[in-house]
Design a protein around this motif. Sequence first.
Motif, PDB file in Angstrom:
ATOM      1  N   TYR A 372       0.839  -1.192   0.000  1.00  0.00           N
ATOM      2  CA  TYR A 372       0.000   0.000   0.000  1.00  0.00           C
ATOM      3  C   TYR A 372       0.880   1.250   0.000  1.00  0.00           C
ATOM      4  O   TYR A 372       1.867   1.303   0.734  1.00  0.00           O
ATOM      5  CB  TYR A 372      -0.921   0.006   1.215  1.00  0.00           C
ATOM      6  CG  TYR A 372      -2.126  -0.881   1.023  1.00  0.00           C
ATOM      7  CD1 TYR A 372      -3.237  -0.419   0.318  1.00  0.00           C
ATOM      8  CD2 TYR A 372      -2.152  -2.181   1.505  1.00  0.00           C
ATOM      9  CE1 TYR A 372      -4.338  -1.235   0.124  1.00  0.00           C
ATOM     10  CE2 TYR A 372      -3.251  -3.004   1.313  1.00  0.00           C
ATOM     11  CZ  TYR A 372      -4.339  -2.523   0.626  1.00  0.00           C
ATOM     12  OH  TYR A 372      -5.425  -3.320   0.402  1.00  0.00           O
ATOM     13  N   CYS A 374       0.598   4.018   1.375  1.00  0.00           N
ATOM     14  CA  CYS A 374       0.798   4.687   2.659  1.00  0.00           C
ATOM     15  C   CYS A 374       1.629   3.826   3.608  1.00  0.00           C
ATOM     16  O   CYS A 374       1.947   4.252   4.712  1.00  0.00           O
ATOM     17  CB  CYS A 374      -0.534   5.062   3.286  1.00  0.00           C
ATOM     18  SG  CYS A 374      -1.547   3.661   3.695  1.00  0.00           S
ATOM     19  N   ARG A 375       1.951   2.581   3.196  1.00  0.00           N
ATOM     20  CA  ARG A 375       2.796   1.724   4.036  1.00  0.00           C
ATOM     21  C   ARG A 375       3.783   1.001   3.125  1.00  0.00           C
ATOM     22  O   ARG A 375       3.704  -0.201   2.923  1.00  0.00           O
ATOM     23  CB  ARG A 375       1.920   0.715   4.766  1.00  0.00           C
ATOM     24  CG  ARG A 375       2.207   0.648   6.257  1.00  0.00           C
ATOM     25  CD  ARG A 375       1.411  -0.455   6.887  1.00  0.00           C
ATOM     26  NE  ARG A 375       0.084  -0.032   7.318  1.00  0.00           N
ATOM     27  CZ  ARG A 375      -0.876  -0.889   7.663  1.00  0.00           C
ATOM     28  NH1 ARG A 375      -0.673  -2.198   7.589  1.00  0.00           N
ATOM     29  NH2 ARG A 375      -2.037  -0.446   8.074  1.00  0.00           N
ATOM     30  N   VAL A 380       2.231  -6.603   0.926  1.00  0.00           N
ATOM     31  CA  VAL A 380       1.007  -7.363   1.183  1.00  0.00           C
ATOM     32  C   VAL A 380       0.919  -8.555   0.240  1.00  0.00           C
ATOM     33  O   VAL A 380       0.578  -9.661   0.651  1.00  0.00           O
ATOM     34  CB  VAL A 380      -0.232  -6.462   1.037  1.00  0.00           C
ATOM     35  CG1 VAL A 380      -1.499  -7.247   1.303  1.00  0.00           C
ATOM     36  CG2 VAL A 380      -0.147  -5.294   2.002  1.00  0.00           C
ATOM     37  N   SER A 400      -7.558 -13.956   8.025  1.00  0.00           N
ATOM     38  CA  SER A 400      -7.866 -12.532   7.985  1.00  0.00           C
ATOM     39  C   SER A 400      -6.566 -11.724   7.977  1.00  0.00           C
ATOM     40  O   SER A 400      -5.636 -12.050   8.699  1.00  0.00           O
ATOM     41  CB  SER A 400      -8.711 -12.198   9.211  1.00  0.00           C
ATOM     42  OG  SER A 400      -8.747 -10.842   9.400  1.00  0.00           O
ATOM     43  N   GLY A 401      -6.516 -10.697   7.134  1.00  0.00           N
ATOM     44  CA  GLY A 401      -5.290  -9.906   7.018  1.00  0.00           C
ATOM     45  C   GLY A 401      -4.287 -10.508   6.053  1.00  0.00           C
ATOM     46  O   GLY A 401      -3.189  -9.998   5.880  1.00  0.00           O
ATOM     47  N   GLY A 402      -4.681 -11.586   5.368  1.00  0.00           N
ATOM     48  CA  GLY A 402      -3.755 -12.254   4.452  1.00  0.00           C
ATOM     49  C   GLY A 402      -3.621 -11.574   3.109  1.00  0.00           C
ATOM     50  O   GLY A 402      -2.761 -11.939   2.325  1.00  0.00           O
ATOM     51  N   GLY A 403      -4.516 -10.623   2.788  1.00  0.00           N
ATOM     52  CA  GLY A 403      -4.399  -9.879   1.538  1.00  0.00           C
ATOM     53  C   GLY A 403      -5.494 -10.193   0.532  1.00  0.00           C
ATOM     54  O   GLY A 403      -5.375  -9.858  -0.643  1.00  0.00           O
ATOM     55  N   THR A 406      -7.206  -7.061  -0.695  1.00  0.00           N
ATOM     56  CA  THR A 406      -6.232  -6.362  -1.527  1.00  0.00           C
ATOM     57  C   THR A 406      -6.287  -6.879  -2.967  1.00  0.00           C
ATOM     58  O   THR A 406      -6.222  -6.094  -3.916  1.00  0.00           O
ATOM     59  CB  THR A 406      -4.827  -6.566  -0.939  1.00  0.00           C
ATOM     60  OG1 THR A 406      -4.866  -6.191   0.440  1.00  0.00           O
ATOM     61  CG2 THR A 406      -3.802  -5.747  -1.668  1.00  0.00           C
TER      62      THR A 406
HETATM   63  P1  ADP Z   1      -7.926  -9.731   4.148  1.00  0.00           P
HETATM   64  O1  ADP Z   1      -8.971  -9.193   3.244  1.00  0.00           O
HETATM   65  O2  ADP Z   1      -7.325 -11.015   3.689  1.00  0.00           O
HETATM   66  O3  ADP Z   1      -8.388  -9.839   5.546  1.00  0.00           O
HETATM   67  P2  ADP Z   1      -6.565  -7.282   3.498  1.00  0.00           P
HETATM   68  O4  ADP Z   1      -6.280  -7.424   2.048  1.00  0.00           O
HETATM   69  O5  ADP Z   1      -7.691  -6.435   3.893  1.00  0.00           O
HETATM   70  O6  ADP Z   1      -6.697  -8.722   4.158  1.00  0.00           O
HETATM   71  O7  ADP Z   1      -5.273  -6.715   4.193  1.00  0.00           O
HETATM   72  C1  ADP Z   1      -4.005  -7.226   3.959  1.00  0.00           C
HETATM   73  C2  ADP Z   1      -2.989  -6.392   4.718  1.00  0.00           C
HETATM   74  O8  ADP Z   1      -2.938  -5.090   4.164  1.00  0.00           O
HETATM   75  C3  ADP Z   1      -3.312  -6.221   6.189  1.00  0.00           C
HETATM   76  O9  ADP Z   1      -2.111  -6.364   6.900  1.00  0.00           O
HETATM   77  C4  ADP Z   1      -3.826  -4.825   6.316  1.00  0.00           C
HETATM   78  O10 ADP Z   1      -3.422  -4.266   7.544  1.00  0.00           O
HETATM   79  C5  ADP Z   1      -3.165  -4.118   5.151  1.00  0.00           C
HETATM   80  N1  ADP Z   1      -4.052  -3.097   4.588  1.00  0.00           N
HETATM   81  C6  ADP Z   1      -5.321  -3.280   4.162  1.00  0.00           C
HETATM   82  N2  ADP Z   1      -5.835  -2.143   3.653  1.00  0.00           N
HETATM   83  C7  ADP Z   1      -4.867  -1.208   3.765  1.00  0.00           C
HETATM   84  C8  ADP Z   1      -4.771   0.170   3.402  1.00  0.00           C
HETATM   85  N3  ADP Z   1      -5.782   0.828   2.810  1.00  0.00           N
HETATM   86  N4  ADP Z   1      -3.621   0.802   3.666  1.00  0.00           N
HETATM   87  C9  ADP Z   1      -2.593   0.161   4.245  1.00  0.00           C
HETATM   88  N5  ADP Z   1      -2.603  -1.121   4.585  1.00  0.00           N
HETATM   89  C10 ADP Z   1      -3.722  -1.828   4.366  1.00  0.00           C
END
Ligand code: ADP
Length: 612
Positions: A372, A374-375, A380, A400-403, A406
Amino acid sequence: VALCEAEEAPLAGSKPCVENSRFNWKLFWQFLRPHLLVLAVAIMLALGAALVNVQIPLLLGQLVEIVAKYTRDHVGSFLTESRSLGTYLLILYGIQGLLTFGYLVLLSRIGERMAEDMRRALFSNLLRQDIAFFDAKKTGQLVSRLTTDVQEFKSSFKLVISQGLRSCTQVAGCLVSLSMLSPRLTLLLLVATPTLMGVGTLLGSALRRLSRQCQEQIARATGVADEALGNVRTVRAFAMEHREEERYGAELEESRSKAEELGRGIALFQGLSNIAFNCMVLGTLFVGGSLVAGQELTGGDLMSFLVASQTVQRSMANLSVLFGQVVRGLSAGARVFEYMTLSPRIPLAGGYCIPREHLHGAITFHNVCFSYPCRPGFQVLKDFTLTLPPGKIVALVGQSGGGKTTVASLLERFYDPTAGAVTLDGRDLRTLDPSWLRGQVIGFISQEPVLFGTTIMENIRFGKLGASDEEVYTAAQEANAHEFIRSFPEGYNTIVGERGATLSGGQKQRLAIARALVKQPTVLILDEATSALDSESERVVQEALDRASAGRTVLVIAHRLSTVRGAHHIVVMAHGRVCEAGTHEELLKKGGLYAELIRRQALDVPAPEMPR
Ligand code: ADP
Ligand code: MG
């Protein structure tokens, strides 16, 4: 590539130095240009009013001279002698009022029109920004640029033209007439006034600082109230009303005491400046009186001098207040213009549209890496490869949090991959028209459906603006929503409340499905579409989803594995990579991560920590 990098720079750079951005005169000129003619007229009227104002003290002095003559001599008729002068004065007052009226009307017209244009331009440019931009900014901050900052800029602009122009003209004009009346008195005034102004400016800047603190405190209090009222359900559910009252009360008390302090400061300032001004009048009368006694000045000239010097002092006080306003207006304008010139990296429209008859809906992620914006340090997706065959259902599961979300965001082109590519029917998404892709190809249904505070009909039509009533009804039937909508007294004209607050979770989700289906998407993304629902709603929604999935390329993202058994292909992802893929039976037989997840979920224990 160079273009890409050039556009990237301001986005990255704008984060730390928002406050320091410069005022964009070129852009301001573009907003001002259509009003130049009106502005010129307004300026002329304002100058006219100021010049009339300079005349008035001189005539008043002449009138006093006549009065003085009659106190000495008592011959002839005062009325006849003063009539023409009085009439002239009255006419001047009238002209002055008319000119003031005229330039104020014109200025408010220019100011309001510029503010409207600026808000329009800023809003449309904000809506065009990348999703990454919104990840990094607070909504409240963006909204306040549209409201408060434009307002502040507009009022500064109006003040500078009206007050600034008038005050400067009056100071210059009155100084000329003062020095003609009495050079010696003028010199005295020129020494005293700047000294007083200096003290006043110091006090004034302290007051302005206090006033800014006051405003910030009010904003903090408003923030607390806003949060509590906006999330009233959560507050009620936790019985936190009392705590919120206390929190708001504390902020209010703080802002009251700040405001009282400001009030005391203003009172002191006013009191002191009254004393100073009165002393100046007394001093002028004293010194001027001795000049009159020495036959160096007439009484009428002294009167003229007094009135004119008062005008000078008032004008200079105005100018010092105005200076602070100009500084604030410029920084508000800089904030408004900053986001007007920002261009997104992913444009809204432009690119190739695959004709409907050649569109199959085959999607491939080729070795995609992504972090991302912003990070940037946190990857990811790492070398992620996935194929969605046309017309087939592929399930993406994992912790959860696996991407997983994304992956969906990249497919919608909310972001572009840092490496690798996503293709639709063999074409890189970056070469396709994003509006066409989002508006006509992809239907996206998320866990938290967001509805707008209007009718059900309008909410479904959000998916396709020109949809006929028939198309809306068909989509609602497909989404299992037609029955419940019909059961409402107002049917399709029911207002759903802010963010759909008057509907149940399952109903909201079915409206979201209808909204996605009305555009007849080739590709459907279901991101945990049923995981927020109870089992009864889940059954109804799942039925609608199964029907909607037929014949489409579908990506089902699911945490709950019961919902993915019907998929043609299951992909398990962990830590941004694909770690297993196959059918439900194959994966079970393999006895890997998927089998482990199934076993755990059957036992209803939390998902295991996946090995890296
Ligand atoms: P999932 O849908 O599998 O639960 P996500 O794709 O939502 O996972 O998130 C994957 C990773 O990306 C997580 O570690 C989350 O903290 C990070 N993340 C998700 N959305 C954003 C964002 N808009 N900006 C920065 N980091 C994000
Ligand atoms: Mg998710």
